[in-house]
Design a protein around this motif. Sequence first.
Motif, PDB file in Angstrom:
ATOM      1  N   VAL A  74      -3.772  -3.319   8.192  1.00 59.92           N
ATOM      2  CA  VAL A  74      -4.578  -4.407   8.748  1.00 59.92           C
ATOM      3  C   VAL A  74      -5.556  -4.945   7.704  1.00 59.92           C
ATOM      4  CG1 VAL A  74      -6.304  -5.020  10.493  1.00 59.92           C
ATOM      5  CG2 VAL A  74      -4.368  -3.551  11.104  1.00 59.92           C
ATOM      6  N   GLU A  75      -6.266  -4.041   7.031  1.00 61.88           N
ATOM      7  CA  GLU A  75      -7.288  -4.457   6.066  1.00 61.88           C
ATOM      8  C   GLU A  75      -6.680  -5.194   4.877  1.00 61.88           C
ATOM      9  OE1 GLU A  75      -9.381  -0.959   4.977  1.00 61.88           O
ATOM     10  OE2 GLU A  75     -10.315  -0.671   6.952  1.00 61.88           O
ATOM     11  N   GLN A  76      -5.555  -4.693   4.371  1.00 63.00           N
ATOM     12  CA  GLN A  76      -4.937  -5.269   3.171  1.00 63.00           C
ATOM     13  C   GLN A  76      -3.887  -6.341   3.496  1.00 63.00           C
ATOM     14  OE1 GLN A  76      -6.099  -4.512   0.246  1.00 63.00           O
ATOM     15  NE2 GLN A  76      -7.406  -2.817   0.921  1.00 63.00           N
ATOM     16  N   ARG A  77      -3.665  -6.545   4.802  1.00 63.54           N
ATOM     17  CA  ARG A  77      -2.610  -7.473   5.230  1.00 63.54           C
ATOM     18  C   ARG A  77      -1.297  -7.123   4.530  1.00 63.54           C
ATOM     19  NH1 ARG A  77      -5.734 -13.361   5.195  1.00 63.54           N
ATOM     20  NH2 ARG A  77      -7.372 -12.773   6.684  1.00 63.54           N
ATOM     21  N   ALA A  78      -1.018  -5.832   4.532  1.00 60.86           N
ATOM     22  CA  ALA A  78       0.150  -5.325   3.803  1.00 60.86           C
ATOM     23  C   ALA A  78       1.449  -5.651   4.528  1.00 60.86           C
ATOM     24  CB  ALA A  78       0.021  -3.819   3.606  1.00 60.86           C
ATOM     25  N   ARG A  79       2.432  -6.016   3.744  1.00 57.45           N
ATOM     26  CA  ARG A  79       3.769  -6.243   4.289  1.00 57.45           C
ATOM     27  C   ARG A  79       4.704  -5.083   3.967  1.00 57.45           C
ATOM     28  NH1 ARG A  79       2.981 -11.729   2.362  1.00 57.45           N
ATOM     29  NH2 ARG A  79       4.470 -11.389   0.660  1.00 57.45           N
ATOM     30  N   TYR A  80       4.279  -4.224   3.027  1.00 58.23           N
ATOM     31  CA  TYR A  80       5.082  -3.065   2.640  1.00 58.23           C
ATOM     32  C   TYR A  80       4.180  -1.839   2.549  1.00 58.23           C
ATOM     33  CZ  TYR A  80       8.502  -6.619   1.579  1.00 58.23           C
ATOM     34  OH  TYR A  80       9.356  -7.678   1.697  1.00 58.23           O
ATOM     35  N   MET A  95       3.177  -3.097  13.321  1.00 53.18           N
ATOM     36  CA  MET A  95       2.038  -3.801  12.710  1.00 53.18           C
ATOM     37  C   MET A  95       2.509  -4.889  11.755  1.00 53.18           C
ATOM     38  SD  MET A  95      -0.578  -2.384  14.080  1.00 53.18           S
ATOM     39  CE  MET A  95      -1.884  -3.009  13.038  1.00 53.18           C
ATOM     40  N   GLY A  96       3.828  -5.049  11.624  1.00 55.73           N
ATOM     41  CA  GLY A  96       4.358  -6.116  10.781  1.00 55.73           C
ATOM     42  C   GLY A  96       4.633  -5.716   9.356  1.00 55.73           C
ATOM     43  N   ALA A  97       4.653  -4.413   9.071  1.00 53.97           N
ATOM     44  CA  ALA A  97       4.904  -3.955   7.702  1.00 53.97           C
ATOM     45  C   ALA A  97       6.201  -3.153   7.646  1.00 53.97           C
ATOM     46  CB  ALA A  97       3.740  -3.093   7.206  1.00 53.97           C
ATOM     47  N   GLU A  98       6.925  -3.314   6.561  1.00 57.96           N
ATOM     48  CA  GLU A  98       8.134  -2.526   6.344  1.00 57.96           C
ATOM     49  C   GLU A  98       7.727  -1.231   5.656  1.00 57.96           C
ATOM     50  OE1 GLU A  98      12.635  -2.913   4.461  1.00 57.96           O
ATOM     51  OE2 GLU A  98      11.146  -4.493   4.118  1.00 57.96           O
ATOM     52  N   CYS A  99       8.156  -0.110   6.212  1.00 62.68           N
ATOM     53  CA  CYS A  99       7.734   1.198   5.682  1.00 62.68           C
ATOM     54  C   CYS A  99       8.877   1.832   4.893  1.00 62.68           C
ATOM     55  CB  CYS A  99       7.313   2.108   6.836  1.00 62.68           C
ATOM     56  SG  CYS A  99       6.384   3.558   6.290  1.00 62.68           S
ATOM     57  N   ILE A 100       8.542   2.368   3.722  1.00 64.04           N
ATOM     58  CA  ILE A 100       9.524   2.984   2.836  1.00 64.04           C
ATOM     59  C   ILE A 100       9.095   4.434   2.595  1.00 64.04           C
ATOM     60  CG2 ILE A 100      10.715   2.801   0.627  1.00 64.04           C
ATOM     61  CD1 ILE A 100       9.321  -0.091   0.537  1.00 64.04           C
ATOM     62  N   VAL A 101      10.007   5.370   2.772  1.00 64.47           N
ATOM     63  CA  VAL A 101       9.736   6.781   2.489  1.00 64.47           C
ATOM     64  C   VAL A 101      10.357   7.104   1.132  1.00 64.47           C
ATOM     65  CG1 VAL A 101      10.053   9.166   3.222  1.00 64.47           C
ATOM     66  CG2 VAL A 101       9.693   7.363   4.926  1.00 64.47           C
ATOM     67  N   VAL A 127       0.853  -1.194   0.000  1.00 67.29           N
ATOM     68  CA  VAL A 127       0.000   0.000   0.000  1.00 67.29           C
ATOM     69  C   VAL A 127       0.884   1.237   0.000  1.00 67.29           C
ATOM     70  CG1 VAL A 127      -1.914  -1.126   1.197  1.00 67.29           C
ATOM     71  CG2 VAL A 127      -0.155   0.042   2.523  1.00 67.29           C
ATOM     72  N   ALA A 128       0.292   2.369  -0.381  1.00 65.62           N
ATOM     73  CA  ALA A 128       1.053   3.623  -0.430  1.00 65.62           C
ATOM     74  C   ALA A 128       0.164   4.787  -0.034  1.00 65.62           C
ATOM     75  CB  ALA A 128       1.620   3.849  -1.826  1.00 65.62           C
ATOM     76  N   VAL A 129       0.795   5.815   0.557  1.00 63.53           N
ATOM     77  CA  VAL A 129       0.105   7.067   0.884  1.00 63.53           C
ATOM     78  C   VAL A 129       0.845   8.190   0.156  1.00 63.53           C
ATOM     79  CG1 VAL A 129      -0.673   8.623   2.691  1.00 63.53           C
ATOM     80  CG2 VAL A 129      -0.498   6.187   3.166  1.00 63.53           C
ATOM     81  N   PRO A 130       0.295   8.690  -0.952  1.00 68.26           N
ATOM     82  CA  PRO A 130       0.932   9.820  -1.636  1.00 68.26           C
ATOM     83  C   PRO A 130       0.537  11.130  -0.946  1.00 68.26           C
ATOM     84  CG  PRO A 130      -0.972   9.056  -2.890  1.00 68.26           C
ATOM     85  CD  PRO A 130      -0.865   8.163  -1.686  1.00 68.26           C
ATOM     86  N   LEU A 131       1.488  11.791  -0.327  1.00 72.80           N
ATOM     87  CA  LEU A 131       1.210  13.010   0.423  1.00 72.80           C
ATOM     88  C   LEU A 131       1.459  14.241  -0.435  1.00 72.80           C
ATOM     89  CD1 LEU A 131       2.880  12.025   3.821  1.00 72.80           C
ATOM     90  CD2 LEU A 131       0.455  11.992   3.238  1.00 72.80           C
TER      91      LEU A 131
END
Length: 296
Positions: free
Chosen positions: A203-209, A238-244, A178-182
């Motif tokens: 949580v909803e998408q069971r996202a890992r990234y 939450m178990g997801a790797e976050c990338i900026v 998933v992504a959040v374009p700010l």
Amino acid sequence: MPQDQDATASAPQLVGSFLERRREQIAQRWADASLFRSVFTVSRDEAVEASKAVVDALSDVAVSGRLEDITAPGYEPVREQLGRMTQNRARAGATPAGIADEVAALRTPTLDLLREEFADPTAPQAQECVLTLTLLLGTLRLVVLETALDAGAEMIERQRQQLLEVATPVIKLWEHTVAVPLIGTLDSARSQVVMESLLEAIVEQRARYAILDITGVPTVDSLVAQHLMKTVAAARLMGAECIVSGIRPAIAQTIVQLGIDLGSVLTRASLADALAYALSRQGIEVSRAQTGTNAR
């Protein structure tokens, strides 16, 4: 004034008794006023009952003698009844000042009925009761104005929250990604919405990234950087790797000058690079399709 009325009673007591005794007539006249008529458009009986509730409350306030005290307990039913009405009027486009003027319009029919109580409306006692009722209805106007302003502030806050949510969409780019374009300025309130929206999507998408793309963010200060790091940390929990992604040169220089350590934060130059990284980590390889010319 009725013969059985105590001539030694105070003006507030007389007004309270008047409101109780002429309750039905007052309610019938108020039901035709714009304040009630514009809200209770289906049934006039509802407008009458609402008017009676307000008259009863004003009677209690008059008897208590706290005519100018907007915090008097008697005004609570007024706030509950007229609060719902003012919210409806505000949604219809009425301004707080306009609503207050509609409340002021209730004074004339009420004073007309009060004057009928006295054989000589110009007598000192009659004048004192008129002044008391005028003061009581003036305080009612203040209570309604306060309620209308509070309702307007609540509506503005809800709209602001909705705009924040619309301005921070979470997009599913790929399975488990998933992504959040700010875009635009980040402040504390919006950063909180970003975090909440992203965590819900994880949580909803069971996202890992999860990708935070700040290409459209004009500036980053220490507070914004702290919020970004908190979001990254929360996503990890939450178990997801976050990338900026999308850190432009000017923002990179600002971060360095501020002495902010983003060493623990995974970064990529663009959203495309961040997506490519997330896909590669999932064992997915993306390649260009061969054209007809190259295929021959």
